[in-house]
Write an enzyme that holds these catalytic residues in place. Structure first.
Site, PDB file in Angstrom:
ATOM      1  N   LYS A   1       0.816  -1.213   0.000  1.00  0.00           N
ATOM      2  CA  LYS A   1       0.000   0.000   0.000  1.00  0.00           C
ATOM      3  C   LYS A   1       0.857   1.273   0.000  1.00  0.00           C
ATOM      4  O   LYS A   1       0.607   2.197  -0.755  1.00  0.00           O
ATOM      5  CB  LYS A   1      -0.953  -0.028   1.209  1.00  0.00           C
ATOM      6  CG  LYS A   1      -2.034  -1.098   1.064  1.00  0.00           C
ATOM      7  CD  LYS A   1      -2.871  -1.247   2.296  1.00  0.00           C
ATOM      8  CE  LYS A   1      -2.226  -2.094   3.373  1.00  0.00           C
ATOM      9  NZ  LYS A   1      -1.995  -3.509   3.032  1.00  0.00           N
ATOM     10  N   ILE A   2       1.877   1.301   0.876  1.00  0.00           N
ATOM     11  CA  ILE A   2       2.705   2.513   0.978  1.00  0.00           C
ATOM     12  C   ILE A   2       3.622   2.635  -0.236  1.00  0.00           C
ATOM     13  O   ILE A   2       3.727   3.708  -0.843  1.00  0.00           O
ATOM     14  CB  ILE A   2       3.514   2.496   2.294  1.00  0.00           C
ATOM     15  CG1 ILE A   2       2.551   2.577   3.487  1.00  0.00           C
ATOM     16  CG2 ILE A   2       4.511   3.637   2.332  1.00  0.00           C
ATOM     17  CD1 ILE A   2       3.191   2.294   4.839  1.00  0.00           C
TER      18      ILE A   2
ATOM     19  N   PRO B   1       7.714  -5.261   5.097  1.00  0.00           N
ATOM     20  CA  PRO B   1       7.598  -5.489   6.542  1.00  0.00           C
ATOM     21  C   PRO B   1       8.890  -6.084   7.097  1.00  0.00           C
ATOM     22  O   PRO B   1       9.705  -6.620   6.335  1.00  0.00           O
ATOM     23  CB  PRO B   1       6.460  -6.507   6.640  1.00  0.00           C
ATOM     24  CG  PRO B   1       6.447  -7.198   5.325  1.00  0.00           C
ATOM     25  CD  PRO B   1       6.973  -6.246   4.302  1.00  0.00           C
TER      26      PRO B   1
ATOM     27  N   THR C   1      11.447   4.162   6.093  1.00  0.00           N
ATOM     28  CA  THR C   1      10.303   4.569   6.927  1.00  0.00           C
ATOM     29  C   THR C   1       9.525   3.335   7.378  1.00  0.00           C
ATOM     30  O   THR C   1       8.398   3.463   7.854  1.00  0.00           O
ATOM     31  CB  THR C   1       9.340   5.497   6.147  1.00  0.00           C
ATOM     32  OG1 THR C   1       8.903   4.813   4.971  1.00  0.00           O
ATOM     33  CG2 THR C   1       9.981   6.814   5.767  1.00  0.00           C
ATOM     34  N   SER C   2      10.117   2.130   7.202  1.00  0.00           N
ATOM     35  CA  SER C   2       9.348   0.905   7.496  1.00  0.00           C
ATOM     36  C   SER C   2       9.610   0.365   8.898  1.00  0.00           C
ATOM     37  O   SER C   2       8.790   0.549   9.791  1.00  0.00           O
ATOM     38  CB  SER C   2       9.617  -0.155   6.440  1.00  0.00           C
ATOM     39  OG  SER C   2       8.869   0.146   5.293  1.00  0.00           O
ATOM     40  N   ARG C   3      10.729  -0.300   9.072  1.00  0.00           N
ATOM     41  CA  ARG C   3      11.112  -0.789  10.394  1.00  0.00           C
ATOM     42  C   ARG C   3      12.638  -0.736  10.498  1.00  0.00           C
ATOM     43  O   ARG C   3      13.343  -1.099   9.551  1.00  0.00           O
ATOM     44  CB  ARG C   3      10.637  -2.230  10.630  1.00  0.00           C
ATOM     45  CG  ARG C   3       9.149  -2.365  10.928  1.00  0.00           C
ATOM     46  CD  ARG C   3       8.736  -1.746  12.273  1.00  0.00           C
ATOM     47  NE  ARG C   3       7.318  -1.809  12.536  1.00  0.00           N
ATOM     48  CZ  ARG C   3       6.428  -0.858  12.231  1.00  0.00           C
ATOM     49  NH1 ARG C   3       6.812   0.261  11.650  1.00  0.00           N
ATOM     50  NH2 ARG C   3       5.147  -1.016  12.536  1.00  0.00           N
TER      51      ARG C   3
ATOM     52  N   ASP D   1      12.957   7.193   9.472  1.00  0.00           N
ATOM     53  CA  ASP D   1      11.865   7.496  10.399  1.00  0.00           C
ATOM     54  C   ASP D   1      11.799   6.410  11.467  1.00  0.00           C
ATOM     55  O   ASP D   1      11.049   6.539  12.437  1.00  0.00           O
ATOM     56  CB  ASP D   1      10.531   7.576   9.649  1.00  0.00           C
ATOM     57  CG  ASP D   1       9.398   7.988  10.572  1.00  0.00           C
ATOM     58  OD1 ASP D   1       9.544   9.037  11.236  1.00  0.00           O
ATOM     59  OD2 ASP D   1       8.392   7.266  10.661  1.00  0.00           O
TER      60      ASP D   1
ATOM     61  N   GLU E   1      14.483   1.585  18.546  1.00  0.00           N
ATOM     62  CA  GLU E   1      13.619   2.737  18.834  1.00  0.00           C
ATOM     63  C   GLU E   1      12.672   2.520  20.007  1.00  0.00           C
ATOM     64  O   GLU E   1      12.256   3.492  20.640  1.00  0.00           O
ATOM     65  CB  GLU E   1      12.829   3.150  17.600  1.00  0.00           C
ATOM     66  CG  GLU E   1      11.748   2.174  17.198  1.00  0.00           C
ATOM     67  CD  GLU E   1      10.991   2.663  15.975  1.00  0.00           C
ATOM     68  OE1 GLU E   1      11.623   2.976  14.970  1.00  0.00           O
ATOM     69  OE2 GLU E   1       9.758   2.717  16.043  1.00  0.00           O
TER      70      GLU E   1
ATOM     71  N   HIS F   1       9.800   8.116  14.291  1.00  0.00           N
ATOM     72  CA  HIS F   1       8.636   7.289  13.943  1.00  0.00           C
ATOM     73  C   HIS F   1       7.363   8.147  13.891  1.00  0.00           C
ATOM     74  O   HIS F   1       6.401   7.892  14.617  1.00  0.00           O
ATOM     75  CB  HIS F   1       8.470   6.127  14.932  1.00  0.00           C
ATOM     76  CG  HIS F   1       7.729   4.963  14.322  1.00  0.00           C
ATOM     77  ND1 HIS F   1       8.093   3.653  14.517  1.00  0.00           N
ATOM     78  CD2 HIS F   1       6.649   4.915  13.500  1.00  0.00           C
ATOM     79  CE1 HIS F   1       7.268   2.863  13.856  1.00  0.00           C
ATOM     80  NE2 HIS F   1       6.384   3.602  13.238  1.00  0.00           N
TER      81      HIS F   1
HETATM   82  P1  NAD Z   1       1.860  -3.910   2.826  1.00  0.00           P
HETATM   83  O1  NAD Z   1       1.657  -5.209   3.529  1.00  0.00           O
HETATM   84  O2  NAD Z   1       0.731  -3.317   2.041  1.00  0.00           O
HETATM   85  O3  NAD Z   1       3.100  -4.060   1.801  1.00  0.00           O
HETATM   86  C1  NAD Z   1       4.304  -4.687   2.129  1.00  0.00           C
HETATM   87  C2  NAD Z   1       4.929  -5.194   0.830  1.00  0.00           C
HETATM   88  O4  NAD Z   1       6.236  -5.709   1.122  1.00  0.00           O
HETATM   89  C3  NAD Z   1       4.136  -6.347   0.185  1.00  0.00           C
HETATM   90  O5  NAD Z   1       3.868  -6.055  -1.167  1.00  0.00           O
HETATM   91  C4  NAD Z   1       5.065  -7.542   0.324  1.00  0.00           C
HETATM   92  O6  NAD Z   1       4.954  -8.460  -0.763  1.00  0.00           O
HETATM   93  C5  NAD Z   1       6.427  -6.848   0.305  1.00  0.00           C
HETATM   94  N1  NAD Z   1       7.515  -7.681   0.791  1.00  0.00           N
HETATM   95  C6  NAD Z   1       7.462  -8.727   1.662  1.00  0.00           C
HETATM   96  N2  NAD Z   1       8.706  -9.257   1.797  1.00  0.00           N
HETATM   97  C7  NAD Z   1       9.527  -8.545   0.987  1.00  0.00           C
HETATM   98  C8  NAD Z   1      10.918  -8.618   0.683  1.00  0.00           C
HETATM   99  N3  NAD Z   1      11.704  -9.556   1.208  1.00  0.00           N
HETATM  100  N4  NAD Z   1      11.426  -7.712  -0.191  1.00  0.00           N
HETATM  101  C9  NAD Z   1      10.646  -6.770  -0.756  1.00  0.00           C
HETATM  102  N5  NAD Z   1       9.323  -6.670  -0.517  1.00  0.00           N
HETATM  103  C10 NAD Z   1       8.777  -7.534   0.342  1.00  0.00           C
HETATM  104  O7  NAD Z   1       2.401  -2.915   3.908  1.00  0.00           O
HETATM  105  P2  NAD Z   1       2.347  -1.315   3.891  1.00  0.00           P
HETATM  106  O8  NAD Z   1       1.054  -0.859   4.476  1.00  0.00           O
HETATM  107  O9  NAD Z   1       2.766  -0.810   2.557  1.00  0.00           O
HETATM  108  O10 NAD Z   1       3.464  -0.991   4.984  1.00  0.00           O
HETATM  109  C11 NAD Z   1       4.832  -1.309   4.763  1.00  0.00           C
HETATM  110  C12 NAD Z   1       5.582  -1.206   6.074  1.00  0.00           C
HETATM  111  O11 NAD Z   1       5.598   0.164   6.486  1.00  0.00           O
HETATM  112  C13 NAD Z   1       4.904  -1.932   7.257  1.00  0.00           C
HETATM  113  O12 NAD Z   1       5.318  -3.281   7.321  1.00  0.00           O
HETATM  114  C14 NAD Z   1       5.366  -1.151   8.460  1.00  0.00           C
HETATM  115  O13 NAD Z   1       6.498  -1.782   9.001  1.00  0.00           O
HETATM  116  C15 NAD Z   1       5.779   0.206   7.887  1.00  0.00           C
HETATM  117  N6  NAD Z   1       4.981   1.317   8.426  1.00  0.00           N
HETATM  118  C16 NAD Z   1       5.635   2.368   8.994  1.00  0.00           C
HETATM  119  C17 NAD Z   1       4.917   3.439   9.503  1.00  0.00           C
HETATM  120  C18 NAD Z   1       5.610   4.641  10.109  1.00  0.00           C
HETATM  121  O14 NAD Z   1       4.975   5.452  10.777  1.00  0.00           O
HETATM  122  N7  NAD Z   1       6.894   4.827   9.902  1.00  0.00           N
HETATM  123  C19 NAD Z   1       3.514   3.421   9.447  1.00  0.00           C
HETATM  124  C20 NAD Z   1       2.865   2.334   8.842  1.00  0.00           C
HETATM  125  C21 NAD Z   1       3.611   1.284   8.332  1.00  0.00           C
END
Ligand code: NAD
Length: 332
Positions: free
Chosen positions: A154-155, A206, A232-234, A258, A263, A295
């Protein structure tokens, strides 16, 4: 449902109370972070509501189950901080809030790219001291540059759309490629190609056992010299020690974070009087080409409203069915 809301900030209180008006759960707002020391505060509650900095390891889950908690409702999309195996064994249901506002994170990510590239954070500090010299502030046009997006959920897809709007060439890598990323303007390539060709690399996958330290010494060596790296993920998607070494040699030219590996112990609190000054985090922020936020990518009014609504929905569905069966398919 009586619900212990851990790590409750004033904004959690405001948005959850608003979202709960019709459902009428009994929300008990607790300021402390969930940990082995504070788990007992959930005594008498059916559910706990937790955030990304809360400790949801096996010992904490065991204590929660022992005092009668049956549901852990996460106010986050990521669930890497939950011991799901332990939760399953203990019969604890876990829900999360997937996709509450992918725009918030994608837009913050774009903000990091723009600020780092044009050194806006450094320029601001300078002009405040009446220094208007431009040395050290040279950026590049984003138009025509290559951006590599790792993870096209999604992001990632929203971020691709933003960068395509700037006229960037966008490369994507995801083990589960989807049409949306292509429609947004990206081209899927192997990870090695993405790393070798991108001026900017950004992480949107993730944190799982497979993605832990995805960006390590070996992957950094495959990147372009002077690359801009954004996460900005983890935090633990990146080996911070390896990144620090690459900042020193200049292999990484700009770093925007982020999220950060440790953290849970740092972010969301004002530690200005307590930080030791010799840890990895303190070393990172000594580099002028590093920009870190605590974050906050999710932190928009819209996202908080969606998180609260989705959390209350999960509580209500659980109360109704006494299981997660009625919860949206994205729930765990
Ligand atoms: P999502 O589940 O919609 O998308 C995650 C994508 O990562 C999927 O398409 C999946 O196939 C892909 N993926 C899985 N393993 C992978 C790999 N080894 N290599 C490459 N891609 C891979 O998740 P999202 O809603 O887009 O969110 C992504 C991440 O953002 C979340 O997991 C969360 O950790 C992080 N996040 C951070 C904040 C923040 O405030 N900083 C807020 C929300 C989410």
């Amino acid at each position: 449902m009586r619900v212990a809301v851990f790590s409750a900030k004033p904004y959690d209180r405001r948005f959850l109370t608003e979202a709960d008006q019709e459902a009428g759960h009994e929300l008990v707002f607790l300021e402390p972070r969930l940990s082995p020391d504070t788990a007992s505060l959930a005594g008498g509650c059916d559910a706990v509501c937790a955030f990304v900095n809360d400790d949801l390891s096996a010992p904490v889950l065991e204590e929660l189950a022992a005092i009668g908690v049956r549901l852990v409702a996460l106010r986050s999309a990521g669930y890497n901080h939950v011991d799901l195996t332990a939760a399953r064994k203990l019969g604890l249901a876990v829900t999360r809030v997937p996709g509450y506002s992918p725009y918030a994170v994608a837009e913050h990510c774009a903000g990091l790219v723009l600020a780092l590239n044009r050194r806006i954070h450094r320029a601001y500090n300078r002009v405040r001291e009446h220094n208007f010299a431009l040395n050290g502030l040279l950026g590049f046009d984003l138009h025509g540059r290559t951006v590599g997006v790792i993870g096209t959920g999604k992001i990632g897809v929203r971020f691709i759309r933003i960068m395509a709007g700037f006229g960037c060439r966008v490369l994507a890598y995801d083990p589960y490629p989807g049409d949306e990323a292509i429609e947004a303007g990206a081209r899927y390539v192997p990870l090695e190609t993405l790393l070798a060709e991108s001026d900017i690399v950004t992480l949107h996958c993730p944190l799982t056992p497979e993605t832990y330290h995805l960006i390590d010494e070996r992957r950094i060596a495959q990147m372009r010299d002077g690359v801009m790296l954004i996460n900005t993920s983890r935090g633990a998607l990146i080996d911070t020690a390896a990144v620090l070494r690459a900042l020193k040699t200049g292999r990484i030219g700009n770093l925007g974070l982020d999220v950060y590996e440790e953290e849970a112990d740092l972010f969301f609190e004002d530690l200005s009087d307590e930080m030791p000054g010799d840890d990895l985090f303190s070393r990172l922020v000594t580099f002028p080409n590093v920009l870190i936020t605590g974050h906050q990518a999710f932190f928009t009014e819209d996202a908080l409203r969606n998180i609260a609504a989705s959390t209350v929905e999960s509580l209500t569905a659980y109360a109704r069915d006494n299981s997660t069966a009625g919860i949206a398919p994205d729930a765990l």
